[in-house]
Each structure stands twice: as structure tokens, then as C-alpha cells.
Design an enzyme around this catalytic site. Structure first.
Site, mmCIF file in Angstrom:
data_model
loop_
_atom_site.group_PDB
_atom_site.id
_atom_site.type_symbol
_atom_site.label_atom_id
_atom_site.label_comp_id
_atom_site.label_asym_id
_atom_site.label_seq_id
_atom_site.Cartn_x
_atom_site.Cartn_y
_atom_site.Cartn_z
ATOM 1 N N ARG A 137 0.818 -1.205 0.000
ATOM 2 C CA ARG A 137 0.000 0.000 0.000
ATOM 3 C C ARG A 137 0.856 1.262 0.000
ATOM 4 O O ARG A 137 0.474 2.289 -0.538
ATOM 5 C CB ARG A 137 -0.923 -0.014 1.217
ATOM 6 N N TYR A 138 2.004 1.214 0.659
ATOM 7 C CA TYR A 138 2.907 2.372 0.726
ATOM 8 C C TYR A 138 4.072 2.119 -0.229
ATOM 9 O O TYR A 138 4.408 0.967 -0.524
ATOM 10 C CB TYR A 138 3.419 2.550 2.156
ATOM 11 N N ARG A 141 7.449 -0.097 1.328
ATOM 12 C CA ARG A 141 7.335 -1.165 2.328
ATOM 13 C C ARG A 141 6.117 -2.035 2.053
ATOM 14 O O ARG A 141 5.138 -1.578 1.447
ATOM 15 C CB ARG A 141 7.272 -0.576 3.736
ATOM 16 N N CYS A 150 -3.928 -16.553 15.675
ATOM 17 C CA CYS A 150 -3.412 -15.726 16.777
ATOM 18 C C CYS A 150 -3.523 -16.533 18.058
ATOM 19 O O CYS A 150 -4.287 -17.499 18.129
ATOM 20 C CB CYS A 150 -4.233 -14.454 16.921
ATOM 21 N N CYS A 154 -8.802 -10.687 19.317
ATOM 22 C CA CYS A 154 -9.279 -9.385 19.781
ATOM 23 C C CYS A 154 -10.608 -9.104 19.085
ATOM 24 O O CYS A 154 -10.686 -9.198 17.842
ATOM 25 C CB CYS A 154 -8.288 -8.290 19.402
ATOM 26 N N CYS A 157 -10.719 -6.807 15.928
ATOM 27 C CA CYS A 157 -9.604 -7.025 14.996
ATOM 28 C C CYS A 157 -9.907 -6.507 13.586
ATOM 29 O O CYS A 157 -10.916 -6.882 12.980
ATOM 30 C CB CYS A 157 -9.277 -8.518 14.928
ATOM 31 N N ARG A 159 -8.448 -7.351 10.985
ATOM 32 C CA ARG A 159 -8.368 -8.472 10.023
ATOM 33 C C ARG A 159 -9.269 -9.622 10.439
ATOM 34 O O ARG A 159 -8.957 -10.786 10.191
ATOM 35 C CB ARG A 159 -6.918 -8.951 9.892
ATOM 36 N N ASP A 318 -10.726 0.980 13.772
ATOM 37 C CA ASP A 318 -11.155 0.892 12.373
ATOM 38 C C ASP A 318 -12.650 0.569 12.281
ATOM 39 O O ASP A 318 -13.234 0.019 13.218
ATOM 40 C CB ASP A 318 -10.359 -0.208 11.654
ATOM 41 N N ASP A 355 -6.645 5.132 10.281
ATOM 42 C CA ASP A 355 -6.342 4.438 9.031
ATOM 43 C C ASP A 355 -7.502 4.779 8.097
ATOM 44 O O ASP A 355 -8.638 4.332 8.325
ATOM 45 C CB ASP A 355 -6.242 2.917 9.283
ATOM 46 N N LYS A 362 -2.447 5.558 6.946
ATOM 47 C CA LYS A 362 -2.543 6.199 8.260
ATOM 48 C C LYS A 362 -2.467 7.721 8.143
ATOM 49 O O LYS A 362 -1.541 8.243 7.535
ATOM 50 C CB LYS A 362 -1.397 5.727 9.157
HETATM 51 S S1 SF4 Z 1 -5.614 -7.607 16.462
HETATM 52 FE FE1 SF4 Z 1 -6.280 -9.307 15.166
HETATM 53 S S2 SF4 Z 1 -4.394 -10.051 14.224
HETATM 54 FE FE2 SF4 Z 1 -3.806 -8.844 16.030
HETATM 55 S S3 SF4 Z 1 -3.680 -10.335 17.709
HETATM 56 FE FE3 SF4 Z 1 -5.712 -9.445 17.765
HETATM 57 S S4 SF4 Z 1 -6.958 -10.898 16.583
HETATM 58 FE FE4 SF4 Z 1 -4.834 -11.306 16.056
#
Ligand code: SF4
Length: 412
Positions: A137-138, A141, A150, A154, A157, A159, A318, A355, A362
Site C-alpha cells: 500500500r505504501y 514497504r 493468533c 481481539c 480485529c 483483520r 477501524d 487508518d 494512516k
Molecule cells: S488484532 Fe487481530 S491479528 Fe492482532 S492479535 Fe488481535 S486478533 Fe490477532
């Protein structure tokens, strides 16, 4: 009145006590797992194998689970899986429905409600992906997605479409194609390994991947983004640190949102990484009732420095589907930043960013410190609200001039 009296008597005001207690380091303890041997408890594979993943298991361990949480846990397998390491589970206060640790990892039924502006890929990563598992995207990098797993998940998240495979994203990174793309693009000087969590890979697999990336001459800099140090500090073994230090310059960004996540176990794990010469930064997400409070944030950033970690980014949450109940306002984020800058060590102040939805990258968000900028001067406001003037150099073209008359500032 009470505050005034305590200050007059030379006592610390109540807020000082709160700040100090938030900054204390405690062990997560053993909780329900008091019978487990030290060897098992400190073994990261044991922790992974014994994660809490089923609603009934969660309810048995935490009878105070609310109907909203139980319903959320039952539906989690269709969106973002439920998984909590025993270590991290011990940080939850079962008596507090609003426990800041609980809100980060225990699903709620609200996750199934999507606001009109929410998206499954809020940062537009899929549209910037030249090969599966790589986001470019940048300009200089790339983001290298290593895995979709994971240690724990979270609930906010970014993603969540991808990690845990609960939503059937069917993520299969092909390291060969990702590495070939980087090798063919000499403009890529910085590779960020993320996911999912790269530190879930075995030492051998991770070493192999890092070696292949280091063999590309134009890759100057490697980074790992990981929540393992806070979800599973047992993974930060001396062997892992010894392996990682072979790949300098290698930076590591951890993810922690609340001072209570910074336990003695986490402090020790971060110390091992720092001793291996790995510069450490932290990425936090601003979350409602978790850390949207200036004093909690101040305790957190100061405690991070005590763990040898530089607070790096504070993200506005997000627009991920089903996260409205965890999102706080940008106004609140700016207020918190205004209460950090100048009020604590500069190293402790993260960059607050949004973001930009859809893939804009960002965008830094700061309180307004430049009040006006004319060809001959810049008018500034400091952290105390006092006004200052800085003479502009002769070649200075004004950045902006707000409309209307600007009152002559009272110079300090
Ligand atoms: S934010 Fe998403 S990718 Fe990062 S540790 Fe938590 S669940 Fe996993």
C-alpha cells in the site's frame, strides 16, 4: 473539597493514587490452573493447547458471563473465533462486566450488528494485494501476512475477515510468491511480518522465513507485529530471542491497550526481547471503556516505557463490522492526546492515527497547536494553552491561513 484538603495537607490527590496503582506490576497468577506444574504453565504450547475456545467452557470458568456475552460466544465461530489463553484469562475480573481485559477478548452479541459505514476490510488491504498474503500500500514497504492464527482473538480485529478462519476467508499465504514479489521489487526496503501472529510459527519456520527475506539485498529493515508478548509471554523464550537477534535491524511492535496487560510476566518477556537488542514499539487501539480515559492512557504509556517499549501508534478503532460498541469518538481521542503531549515524557506520547477507510493509509491526528501561519510568523499554542509566536524564515510560504481576522495573541 476533599481533593483540596488532601493537597493542602501535602497528601497525594486521589487521581495520583489511581495512576500509581494502575502502574503497579502484578503477576497474572494461576487462577483455575493452580494444579498445573510450572513446566506446563510456562510452556507456550501448553498454553495454546488449553485455550478457552467454547462458550460452555467460558461459562464454567466465569459464571458471571452475561447473556449478551454467552450469545456472542455462541456465534463467534461464524465471525471471529473465541480463543483466550489461560494466562490472559487470569487478567479478567469476573466481577466486573466492564473489565477492560474482558471487553477485548470476550465476544458480545453486538458483534453481529453491522452499522452502515462498517466494512469487512476497512483498510482496503485486499485491493492492495498483488499476491495472496502481501499488501503493498505504501511506496517502500510491504505487509507480509504470515498466518491467519493468533494466540487469542481481539474482538475489534481489523483483520477479523481473515484471522481464525471462522468467516471462511480461506487464507493460504504462499511464502514463495510473497518472497518472489519482494525480490522483484527493489523499491521495497522494509518488510513487516504480521498476520495473524508471526510468533506463532515455530522458531525453525520463522528463522527460515527471516533468512530468506534477509537474503534479498534491497530489504534493509525487518519488522514483526505481534500480540504474543501480551497474550502469551511464555512464547518469548531465550531461544526465540537468540534466533531473532541474528536478523538485525529487526524491530518488533507489540499490541497492548491497558496498563493491566503489562504484568510481571510481560515485563520479563519484553526485557528478554530488549536485551536481544530488538527495539520495541507498542500499538494500541482506542477502545470505549477500555482505554478512552486520559489517566488510564497516561498510566499505560508510562508503564510501557518502564517495560522498555516506546508507545508508537494509538489507532482510532477501524470501521470493522460489528465494532460500534467498542468505538469511541475522534474528539475523545484528540482530548486524550492533548492531555499527554507536554504533560508526560515525549517518548511516552504515541502518534494518534486514523487508518483512512478504504485504503488511504494512516493519517496523523493531532490537537491544533498551529493557530495561524502567515508569511512572517507562525502562531502556536503550547500544551498549557499559552500562545507563542515564532518568526517565519524569509522563504517560508504559509501552510494555511484560517479565514477571518486573527486576534493579536498575548505573547508570553
Ligand atoms: S488484532 Fe487481530 S491479528 Fe492482532 S492479535 Fe488481535 S486478533 Fe490477532
Amino acid at each position: 473539597m476533599k481533593d483540596d484538603n488532601s493537597q493542602a495537607n501535602g497528601e497525594e490527590p486521589p487521581s495520583g493514587h489511581r495512576l500509581r496503582s494502575l502502574k503497579e506490576f502484578h503477576s497474572a497468577g494461576r487462577g483455575f490452573w493452580h494444579d498445573v506444574s510450572d513446566a506446563d504453565w510456562n510452556d507456550w504450547r501448553w498454553q495454546l493447547k488449553h485455550r478457552i475456545t467454547r462458550p460452555e467452557q467460558l461459562q464454567r470458568l466465569m459464571p458471571t458471563l452475561t447473556p449478551e456475552e454467552f450469545a456472542g460466544a455462541k456465534l463467534a465461530d461464524h465471525k471471529l473465533a473465541l480463543a483466550i489463553t489461560p494466562y490472559f484469562f487470569n487478567l479478567i475480573d469476573p466481577a466486573d462486566e466492564h473489565c477492560p481485559i474482558r471487553q477485548q477478548v470476550i465476544p458480545r452479541i453486538e458483534e453481529t450488528r453491522t452499522a452502515p459505514w462498517e466494512m469487512s476490510d476497512p483498510c482496503g488491504e485486499d485491493s492492495h494485494s498483488p499476491v495472496p498474503g502481501l499488501v503493498h500500500r505504501y511506496p517502500d514497504r510491504v505487509l507480509f501476512l504470515v498466518t491467519d492464527r493468533c494466540a487469542a482473538y481481539c474482538r475489534y480485529c481489523t483483520r477479523s475477515r481473515l484471522v481464525s478462519n471462522a468467516s471462511g476467508y480461506d487464507f493460504h499465504p504462499e511464502f514463495d510468491k510473497q518472497i518472489a514479489y519482494i525480490a522483484q521489487h527493489p523499491e521495497v526496503r522494509d518488510v513487516l511480518l504480521s498476520g495473524g501472529d508471526p510468533l506463532l510459527l515455530s522458531d525453525e519456520k520463522l528463522e527460515n522465513l527471516l533468512s530468506r527475506l534477509r537474503a534479498i539485498p534491497h530489504v534493509e529493515f525487518l519488522r514483526i507485529g505481534s500480540r504474543i508478548p501480551t497474550f502469551l509471554p511464555q512464547r518469548i523464550t531465550p531461544e526465540l530471542c537468540a534466533m531473532l537477534k541474528k536478523f538485525h535491524p529487526l524491530f518488533l511492535s507489540i499490541h497492548s491497550n491497558h496498563p493491566r496487560e503489562l504484568t510481571t510476566e510481560v515485563r520479563d518477556a519484553l526485557g528478554r526481547l530488549a536485551d536481544a537488542g530488538i527495539p520495541l514499539g507498542n500499538q494500541s487501539v482506542l477502545l470505549k471503556h477500555v482505554n478512552d480515559d486520559a489517566e488510564i492512557m497516561r498510566a499505560h504509556v508510562q508503564k510501557l516505557l518502564m517495560c522498555r517499549v516506546k508507545p508508537y501508534y494509538l489507532y482510532q478503532c477501524d470501521l470493522i463490522s460489528g465494532s460500534a460498541h467498542l468505538r469511541t469518538s475522534v474528539r475523545k481521542g484528540i482530548e486524550i492526546m492533548a492531555q499527554l503531549r507536554g504533560h508526560t515524557t515525549g517518548y511516552a506520547v504515541p502518534q494518534y492515527v486514523i487508518d483512512a477507510p478504504g485504503g488511504g493509509g494512516k493519517v496523523p491526528i493531532t490537537p491544533d497547536y498551529v493557530l495561524s501561519h502567515n508569511p512572517d510568523r507562525v502562531v502556536l499554542r503550547n500544551y498549557e494553552g499559552k500562545i507563542f509566536e515564532y518568526p517565519e524564515a524569509p522563504d517560508g510560504t504559509p501552510l494555511f491561513q484560517p479565514p477571518g481576522e486573527i486576534e493579536e495573541p498575548e505573547l508570553v
